[in-house]
Design a protein around this motif. Structure first.
Motif, mmCIF file in Angstrom:
data_model
loop_
_atom_site.group_PDB
_atom_site.id
_atom_site.type_symbol
_atom_site.label_atom_id
_atom_site.label_comp_id
_atom_site.label_asym_id
_atom_site.label_seq_id
_atom_site.Cartn_x
_atom_site.Cartn_y
_atom_site.Cartn_z
ATOM 1 N N LEU A 282 -0.330 1.133 8.342
ATOM 2 C CA LEU A 282 -1.220 1.796 7.390
ATOM 3 C C LEU A 282 -0.479 2.717 6.428
ATOM 4 C CD1 LEU A 282 -4.131 2.658 9.817
ATOM 5 C CD2 LEU A 282 -4.314 1.194 7.809
ATOM 6 N N GLY A 283 0.787 3.066 6.768
ATOM 7 C CA GLY A 283 1.569 3.941 5.898
ATOM 8 C C GLY A 283 1.200 5.399 6.005
ATOM 9 N N VAL A 284 0.748 5.845 7.188
ATOM 10 C CA VAL A 284 0.348 7.248 7.348
ATOM 11 C C VAL A 284 1.418 8.081 8.034
ATOM 12 C CG1 VAL A 284 -2.093 6.663 7.386
ATOM 13 C CG2 VAL A 284 -0.830 6.742 9.531
ATOM 14 N N LEU A 285 2.563 7.483 8.379
ATOM 15 C CA LEU A 285 3.646 8.241 9.005
ATOM 16 C C LEU A 285 4.556 8.834 7.932
ATOM 17 C CD1 LEU A 285 4.703 5.818 11.909
ATOM 18 C CD2 LEU A 285 3.187 7.802 12.047
ATOM 19 N N ASP A 286 5.202 9.920 8.273
ATOM 20 C CA ASP A 286 6.196 10.493 7.367
ATOM 21 C C ASP A 286 7.235 11.242 8.191
ATOM 22 O OD1 ASP A 286 4.220 13.388 6.253
ATOM 23 O OD2 ASP A 286 4.879 12.738 8.231
ATOM 24 N N GLY A 287 8.278 11.670 7.540
ATOM 25 C CA GLY A 287 9.298 12.489 8.176
ATOM 26 C C GLY A 287 9.948 11.825 9.372
ATOM 27 N N ALA A 288 10.107 12.628 10.435
ATOM 28 C CA ALA A 288 10.792 12.149 11.637
ATOM 29 C C ALA A 288 10.022 11.030 12.319
ATOM 30 C CB ALA A 288 10.995 13.321 12.602
ATOM 31 N N ALA B 241 -5.711 6.653 12.366
ATOM 32 C CA ALA B 241 -5.141 5.324 12.145
ATOM 33 C C ALA B 241 -5.850 4.285 12.980
ATOM 34 C CB ALA B 241 -3.645 5.343 12.480
ATOM 35 N N VAL B 242 -6.094 4.621 14.263
ATOM 36 C CA VAL B 242 -6.772 3.667 15.139
ATOM 37 C C VAL B 242 -8.189 3.410 14.653
ATOM 38 C CG1 VAL B 242 -7.604 3.275 17.478
ATOM 39 C CG2 VAL B 242 -5.344 4.260 17.110
ATOM 40 N N ALA B 243 -8.881 4.478 14.234
ATOM 41 C CA ALA B 243 -10.250 4.304 13.749
ATOM 42 C C ALA B 243 -10.278 3.447 12.495
ATOM 43 C CB ALA B 243 -10.874 5.677 13.472
ATOM 44 N N LEU B 244 -9.337 3.731 11.556
ATOM 45 C CA LEU B 244 -9.301 2.957 10.325
ATOM 46 C C LEU B 244 -8.936 1.507 10.601
ATOM 47 C CD1 LEU B 244 -9.529 2.853 7.293
ATOM 48 C CD2 LEU B 244 -7.161 3.638 7.116
ATOM 49 N N ALA B 245 -7.998 1.316 11.534
ATOM 50 C CA ALA B 245 -7.617 -0.055 11.871
ATOM 51 C C ALA B 245 -8.788 -0.799 12.500
ATOM 52 C CB ALA B 245 -6.425 -0.044 12.826
ATOM 53 N N GLY B 246 -9.547 -0.107 13.368
ATOM 54 C CA GLY B 246 -10.722 -0.746 13.951
ATOM 55 C C GLY B 246 -11.737 -1.112 12.892
ATOM 56 N N LEU B 247 -11.924 -0.208 11.921
ATOM 57 C CA LEU B 247 -12.838 -0.501 10.826
ATOM 58 C C LEU B 247 -12.344 -1.692 10.015
ATOM 59 C CD1 LEU B 247 -15.267 0.203 9.069
ATOM 60 C CD2 LEU B 247 -13.814 1.828 7.834
#
Length: 234
Positions: free
Chosen positions: A14-20, A86-92
């Motif tokens: 989904l591209g919601v990770l950043d940084g470390a 992320a899990v909720a959006l992926a489920g949707l």
């Protein structure tokens, strides 16, 4: 894959990770085949959604307000919130795909049945005694041809003792072709060889000759023809 692993794969897709977290996920993507497959699965599921909606620029300051709300005392930690989101959006996304893409992959309608071709009409022939060949015991014969199976049925024929009656097919303008021997005193059923069934058509003459035991020694009748008649549509 554990639920946390699946959630991390969804976040990366989904591209919601950043940084470390993003760096760690990318490092795992390069060395963990199972994790890479899970990410690919999420990307495949989510790709149609990215194409279905136009890109929208968020209002100025939206990110700062969201992060401030997340970082307030008592709020869910940022990483946990992102993972849950992320899990909720992926489920949707999966649900939307089932509704939108599913109908496009519906099975095709069953093929329209093709009506069976009707069996060809039988061919019939009345084999009469040729003029000048009349003799005691010689009589007209009836014959029927099943073109689908190549079977020729001939009525009971009178055959002199010690002789054989042989059936021939003669196409218009062609030479006689042997079809087989007739049984003496009872109806005969002959199945014509496939290569010779082309002769079983209207206009072909069927003829019966009296031959030595076992049939003609050559490729043509050697004895008298005692019955003959042309095939016609039944």
């Amino acid at each position: 894959m554990t639920p946390d692993d699946q959630a991390l794969a969804a976040e990366l897709a989904l591209g919601v990770l950043d940084g470390a977290e993003l760096a760690a996920a990318r490092a795992r993507l390069a060395g963990d085949r199972a994790f890479a497959a899970e990410v690919a699965r999420w990307e495949e599921w989510l790709a149609p959604l990215a194409l279905a909606f136009p890109e929208v620029t968020p209002p100025a300051g939206l990110e700062a307000r969201v992060l401030a709300a997340i970082d307030t005392p008592g709020a869910v930690p940022r990483a946990g919130w992102l993972r849950w989101g992320a899990v909720a959006l992926a489920g949707l996304a999966a649900a939307v795909l089932a509704l939108v893409v599913g109908p496009l992959r519906a099975p095709p309608p069953p093929p329209v049945p093709v009506p069976a071709r009707p069996a060809p009409a039988p061919l019939l022939a009345a084999l009469t005694v040729p003029a000048g060949a009349e003799a005691p015991g010689r009589a007209p014969l009836a014959a029927a041809v099943d073109r689908a199976s190549g079977e020729v049925r001939v009525a009971a024929a009178t055959v002199p003792r010690g002789r054989s009656a042989e059936l021939w097919a003669i196409a218009e303008g062609g030479a006689p072709v042997a079809l087989g021997l007739l049984d003496a005193g009872r109806p005969t059923r002959l199945v014509v060889a496939p290569a010779r069934r082309v002769l079983l058509r209207a206009g072909t003459t069927l003829a019966v000759s009296i031959e030595p035991p076992g049939g003609s020694p050559g490729a043509a009748p050697t004895g008298p023809v005692v019955a003959a008649g042309a095939l016609a549509e039944g």
